[in-house]
Design a protein around this motif. Structure first.
Motif, short mmCIF file in Angstrom:
data_model
loop_
_atom_site.label_atom_id
_atom_site.label_comp_id
_atom_site.label_asym_id
_atom_site.label_seq_id
_atom_site.Cartn_x
_atom_site.Cartn_y
_atom_site.Cartn_z
N GLN A 186 2.48 6.88 -10.30
CA GLN A 186 1.87 7.30 -9.03
C GLN A 186 2.39 6.48 -7.86
O GLN A 186 2.30 6.90 -6.71
CB GLN A 186 0.35 7.16 -9.09
CG GLN A 186 -0.13 5.71 -9.08
CD GLN A 186 -1.50 5.53 -9.66
OE1 GLN A 186 -1.81 6.09 -10.69
NE2 GLN A 186 -2.32 4.76 -8.98
N TRP A 187 2.94 5.30 -8.13
CA TRP A 187 3.41 4.42 -7.05
C TRP A 187 4.86 4.70 -6.74
O TRP A 187 5.73 3.87 -6.96
CB TRP A 187 3.17 2.96 -7.42
CG TRP A 187 1.75 2.64 -7.66
CD1 TRP A 187 1.20 2.19 -8.81
CD2 TRP A 187 0.67 2.77 -6.73
NE1 TRP A 187 -0.14 2.02 -8.66
CE2 TRP A 187 -0.50 2.37 -7.40
CE3 TRP A 187 0.58 3.18 -5.41
CZ2 TRP A 187 -1.74 2.36 -6.77
CZ3 TRP A 187 -0.66 3.18 -4.78
CH2 TRP A 187 -1.80 2.77 -5.48
N GLN A 188 5.13 5.87 -6.26
CA GLN A 188 6.48 6.23 -5.85
C GLN A 188 6.41 6.79 -4.45
O GLN A 188 5.35 7.10 -3.93
CB GLN A 188 7.05 7.26 -6.80
CG GLN A 188 7.24 6.70 -8.20
CD GLN A 188 7.90 7.71 -9.10
OE1 GLN A 188 8.89 8.32 -8.73
NE2 GLN A 188 7.36 7.87 -10.27
N ARG B 170 0.85 -1.19 0.00
CA ARG B 170 0.00 0.00 0.00
C ARG B 170 0.88 1.23 0.00
O ARG B 170 1.93 1.25 0.63
CB ARG B 170 -0.89 0.02 1.24
CG ARG B 170 -1.94 -1.05 1.21
CD ARG B 170 -2.85 -0.98 2.43
NE ARG B 170 -3.87 -2.01 2.35
CZ ARG B 170 -3.69 -3.28 2.68
NH1 ARG B 170 -2.52 -3.69 3.10
NH2 ARG B 170 -4.67 -4.15 2.58
N LYS B 171 0.43 2.23 -0.70
CA LYS B 171 1.09 3.52 -0.63
C LYS B 171 0.85 4.05 0.78
O LYS B 171 -0.26 3.94 1.29
CB LYS B 171 0.53 4.45 -1.69
CG LYS B 171 1.38 5.64 -1.96
CD LYS B 171 0.92 6.36 -3.20
CE LYS B 171 1.85 7.53 -3.47
NZ LYS B 171 1.47 8.27 -4.64
N ILE C 30 -1.25 -1.41 -4.37
CA ILE C 30 -0.51 -1.78 -5.57
C ILE C 30 -0.85 -3.20 -5.95
O ILE C 30 -0.89 -4.10 -5.11
CB ILE C 30 1.00 -1.64 -5.33
CG1 ILE C 30 1.35 -0.19 -5.07
CG2 ILE C 30 1.79 -2.19 -6.51
CD1 ILE C 30 2.79 0.03 -4.73
N THR C 31 -1.11 -3.40 -7.23
CA THR C 31 -1.35 -4.73 -7.77
C THR C 31 -0.37 -4.97 -8.92
O THR C 31 0.29 -4.04 -9.38
CB THR C 31 -2.79 -4.86 -8.29
OG1 THR C 31 -2.94 -3.99 -9.42
CG2 THR C 31 -3.82 -4.52 -7.23
N SER C 32 -0.32 -6.19 -9.41
CA SER C 32 0.57 -6.46 -10.55
C SER C 32 0.13 -5.69 -11.79
O SER C 32 0.92 -5.40 -12.67
CB SER C 32 0.63 -7.96 -10.82
OG SER C 32 -0.65 -8.47 -11.08
#
Length: 111
Positions: free
Chosen positions: A101-103, A85-86, A92-94
């Motif tokens: 955005q996932w940073q 999770r952020k 987050i998924t594959s």
């Protein structure tokens, strides 16, 4: 090197073996683009006795400079059964791990 000073390095698996550490409950990683290397040096523990929580920072720009992407870090943890999770919300998924955005800050947990 940090601030121009040599810094000794040791793989976490080696450190755990040398110091008879059999369990790590939580791990915090903030190593400015070397997250994948830290996790690769912790493979034995991640597979045999994984921590319940891994908090890590991961920015694509830093990762790319070291030959991988943030999706590689997320993918490694997802492949080991973690839910990511952020830290500020979202899962987050594959299917969405590659999106920019996932940073930044993440929390990986195992049931």
């Amino acid at each position: 090197e940090a601030c121009g000073e040599p810094v000794p390095l040791v793989a976490l698996d080696d450190y755990c073996a040398e110091n008879n550490v059999r369990r790590v409950d939580a791990l915090k990683i903030d190593v400015e683009g070397y997250e994948l290397f830290v996790l690769r040096g912790f493979q034995k523990m991640l597979k045999e006795n994984p921590p319940g929580l891994i908090a890590y920072e991961c920015e694509s720009e830093s990762c790319v400079g070291n030959g991988y992407t943030s999706a590689d870090v997320h993918g490694l943890l997802l492949g080991l059964g973690y839910t990511i999770r952020k830290a500020r919300g979202g899962t987050i998924t594959s299917q969405n791990a590659h999106k920019p955005q996932w940073q930044n800050d993440f929390i990986a947990t195992r049931a």
